[in-house]
Design a protein around this motif. Structure first.
Motif, PDB file in Angstrom:
ATOM      1  N   LEU A 395       0.798  -1.218   0.000  1.00 12.43           N
ATOM      2  CA  LEU A 395       0.000   0.000   0.000  1.00 12.43           C
ATOM      3  C   LEU A 395       0.836   1.277   0.000  1.00 12.43           C
ATOM      4  O   LEU A 395       0.298   2.352  -0.268  1.00 12.43           O
ATOM      5  N   HIS A 396       2.120   1.183   0.293  1.00 12.10           N
ATOM      6  CA  HIS A 396       2.939   2.397   0.265  1.00 12.10           C
ATOM      7  C   HIS A 396       2.966   3.025  -1.118  1.00 12.10           C
ATOM      8  O   HIS A 396       3.189   4.230  -1.255  1.00 12.10           O
ATOM      9  N   CYS A 397       2.704   2.216  -2.144  1.00  4.51           N
ATOM     10  CA  CYS A 397       2.759   2.748  -3.506  1.00  4.51           C
ATOM     11  C   CYS A 397       1.514   3.557  -3.853  1.00  4.51           C
ATOM     12  O   CYS A 397       1.402   4.073  -4.966  1.00  4.51           O
ATOM     13  N   TRP A 398       0.564   3.685  -2.933  1.00  2.00           N
ATOM     14  CA  TRP A 398      -0.648   4.463  -3.182  1.00  2.00           C
ATOM     15  C   TRP A 398      -0.576   5.867  -2.582  1.00  2.00           C
ATOM     16  O   TRP A 398      -1.487   6.666  -2.776  1.00  2.00           O
ATOM     17  N   ILE A 399       0.474   6.155  -1.839  1.00  2.25           N
ATOM     18  CA  ILE A 399       0.510   7.365  -1.022  1.00  2.25           C
ATOM     19  C   ILE A 399       1.349   8.438  -1.713  1.00  2.25           C
ATOM     20  O   ILE A 399       2.570   8.275  -1.899  1.00  2.25           O
ATOM     21  N   ASP A 400       0.703   9.561  -2.077  1.00  2.00           N
ATOM     22  CA  ASP A 400       1.390  10.625  -2.811  1.00  2.00           C
ATOM     23  C   ASP A 400       2.596  11.184  -2.077  1.00  2.00           C
ATOM     24  O   ASP A 400       3.576  11.593  -2.703  1.00  2.00           O
ATOM     25  N   SER A 401       2.512  11.218  -0.749  1.00  2.00           N
ATOM     26  CA  SER A 401       3.567  11.857   0.025  1.00  2.00           C
ATOM     27  C   SER A 401       4.788  10.961   0.236  1.00  2.00           C
ATOM     28  O   SER A 401       5.794  11.415   0.788  1.00  2.00           O
ATOM     29  N   LEU A 402       4.707   9.691  -0.196  1.00  2.00           N
ATOM     30  CA  LEU A 402       5.827   8.768  -0.039  1.00  2.00           C
ATOM     31  C   LEU A 402       6.527   8.580  -1.382  1.00  2.00           C
ATOM     32  O   LEU A 402       5.995   7.911  -2.275  1.00  2.00           O
ATOM     33  N   PRO A 403       7.712   9.163  -1.582  1.00  2.00           N
ATOM     34  CA  PRO A 403       8.420   8.991  -2.847  1.00  2.00           C
ATOM     35  C   PRO A 403       8.610   7.517  -3.176  1.00  2.00           C
ATOM     36  O   PRO A 403       8.975   6.710  -2.313  1.00  2.00           O
TER      37      PRO A 403
END
Length: 459
Positions: A395-403
């Motif tokens: 799910l980290h790949c869905w978060i805009d704030s996480l490069p």
């Protein structure tokens, strides 16, 4: 030898040289056009994704909603992202009226080469970042998803001026010709083998690149983990898109004391998601080709199958499969599986597991399930990877704030949100001088207090 695509690049470069792409209005217009294309043709994109490899409805909509979210982010933040940013200067210069400024300017015509596994999302997300940053884009969709590629070929000219966005379809020959051209930036998502080809071609023109590659992503489940949570998240994260997800858990290291229970619960979780016969499940995608189905099926060692193991190569189907106990000598541990075959390895000592992981190529993602903060900190501090999750997968790949991006063999460069805008922009640093205050750093130096003159550059 003439290049079929020179005229496309020349038209985009002329458009770029007009400076129109540097304005906010042009960028917003491209974002609006992209949004309209996705919204007005949502069902067509979903149908194409199903046609190419039977993506289930959730995975179809995921490919539409994520780019729409990226568009929304840039629309809401574009003014702020485009603003000149102040930068501190040494106190001595500041006192004399000097100041630092950082400008973000577009590179120019950008080539975006997309993969097959998320052929809409992973083509458009980089393109959206490039357009928000003011770069014209040539899109190259994957030829292994021909229905999606044909849809792009039809829709892009309907919604975009080719000077801003155009599309090239085809296979290896077309990619080779495109890579001969002097683009100002190249964004590639795909395998490490092709990534090396892209990087070699880019080196001929000293073109900057972002390479989003992959790797065999480790997952650790320690003795304190909530197993019910862990098995559901690993089962879904590994088997979504039939395992053809660059951030999917590639293998699991599970503490030996809970290994049997972990396997039992993992089997129940997979069955609950996809049924006794996943080939009949509307929620389980197919492999992209017979070749890939045969490749992944070859990793299945019958003596280690504890769940699944069936496959149908002509039907591009490999059943969700769990191998236990796996070892580093097994075929499935020699490379990225990129399919629904999950090796599970027992471990006794976390340090030994971490050491084994560290001696493999650096992965795109990594995951740990634990309630022991010391174990979590040890894992995160010791293992190098692009990005990942704690007590979650994917799910980290869905978060805009996480490069998002890789490291080492799993890629280079980050994007998403502000990181994407920054990556697709040249950072232009400026020192703004005071025209009315003397700063004598010029020869002849004889008789001058050189140390005093240079002191203004001290912090």
């Amino acid at each position: 030898m003439s290049n079929r695509f020179t005229s496309l690049l020349d038209a985009q470069r002329a458009h770029f040289f007009s400076d129109i792409t540097k304005g906010q209005a042009w960028r917003m217009d491209q974002l609006d056009r992209m949004e309209r294309m996705l919204v007005e043709n949502q069902q067509a994109f979903c149908d194409a994704l199903y046609q190419d490899f039977r993506k289930p409805p959730f995975e179809q909509l995921f490919e539409i909603t994520v780019p729409l979210g990226v568009i929304r982010y840039y629309r809401e933040h574009l003014v702020e992202l485009m603003k000149p940013q102040p930068a501190p200067v040494p106190k001595g210069l500041e006192e004399q009226g000097y100041r630092g400024v950082i400008l973000k300017e577009p590179y120019g015509p950008t080539l975006v080469i997309g993969p097959f596994n998320a052929p809409v999302l992973l083509l458009l997300d980089p393109a959206i970042a490039a357009l928000a940053a003011g770069n014209p884009v040539i899109l190259k969709p994957a030829n292994t998803t021909p229905t999606v590629a044909a849809l792009f070929q039809r829709l892009i000219p309907e919604y975009f001026d080719p000077q801003a966005v155009t599309v090239v379809t085809g296979g290896r020959a077309e990619i080779s010709e495109l890579l001969e051209l002097p683009f100002d930036f190249i964004f590639f998502t795909g395998s490490a083998a092709v990534g090396k080809v892209v990087m070699r071609a880019a080196a001929e023109h000293l073109t900057p690149v972002i390479l989003e590659l992959g790797g065999q992503n480790p997952t650790v489940v320690d003795a304190t983990a909530n197993l019910d949570v862990a098995v559901d998240r690993i089962a879904w994260g590994h088997n979504a898109i039939s395992g053809q997800w660059c951030i999917a858990p590639g293998y699991v290291y599970v503490h030996r004391s809970i290994a049997d229970e972990f396997i039992a619960r993992l089997k129940r979780s997979i069955t609950a998601m996809y049924g006794e016969d996943p080939s009949r499940s509307p929620d389980f995608a197919r492999m992209i080709s017979e070749h890939d189905a045969e490749r992944v099926a070859s990793y299945i060692l019958p003596e280690k199958v504890v769940h699944g193991g069936r496959f149908d190569v002509p039907g591009c189907y490999v059943e969700p499969t769990v191998l236990y106990p796996s070892s580093w000598d097994d075929p499935a541990m020699q490379q990225e599986v990129f399919g629904p075959v999950l090796p599970v390895l027992p471990y006794d000592d976390l340090g030994e597991a971490i050491n084994a992981i560290k001696h493999q190529p650096k992965p795109l993602a990594a995951y740990i399930f634990s309630k022991n903060q010391a174990d979590i900190d040890r894992f995160l501090g010791s293992v190098s990877f692009g990005g990942g999750c704690v007590n979650q997968t994917n799910l980290h790949c869905w978060i805009d704030s996480l490069p998002f991006g890789g490291v080492g063999m799993s890629g280079m460069g980050k994007y998403y949100g502000k990181a994407g805008f920054d990556a697709l922009s040249n950072t232009k640093s400026l020192l703004i001088g005071n025209p009315d205050t003397p700063l004598d750093v010029f020869p002849p130096y004889s008789g001058k207090d050189i140390a005093r003159n240079l002191s203004v550059f001290a912090g």
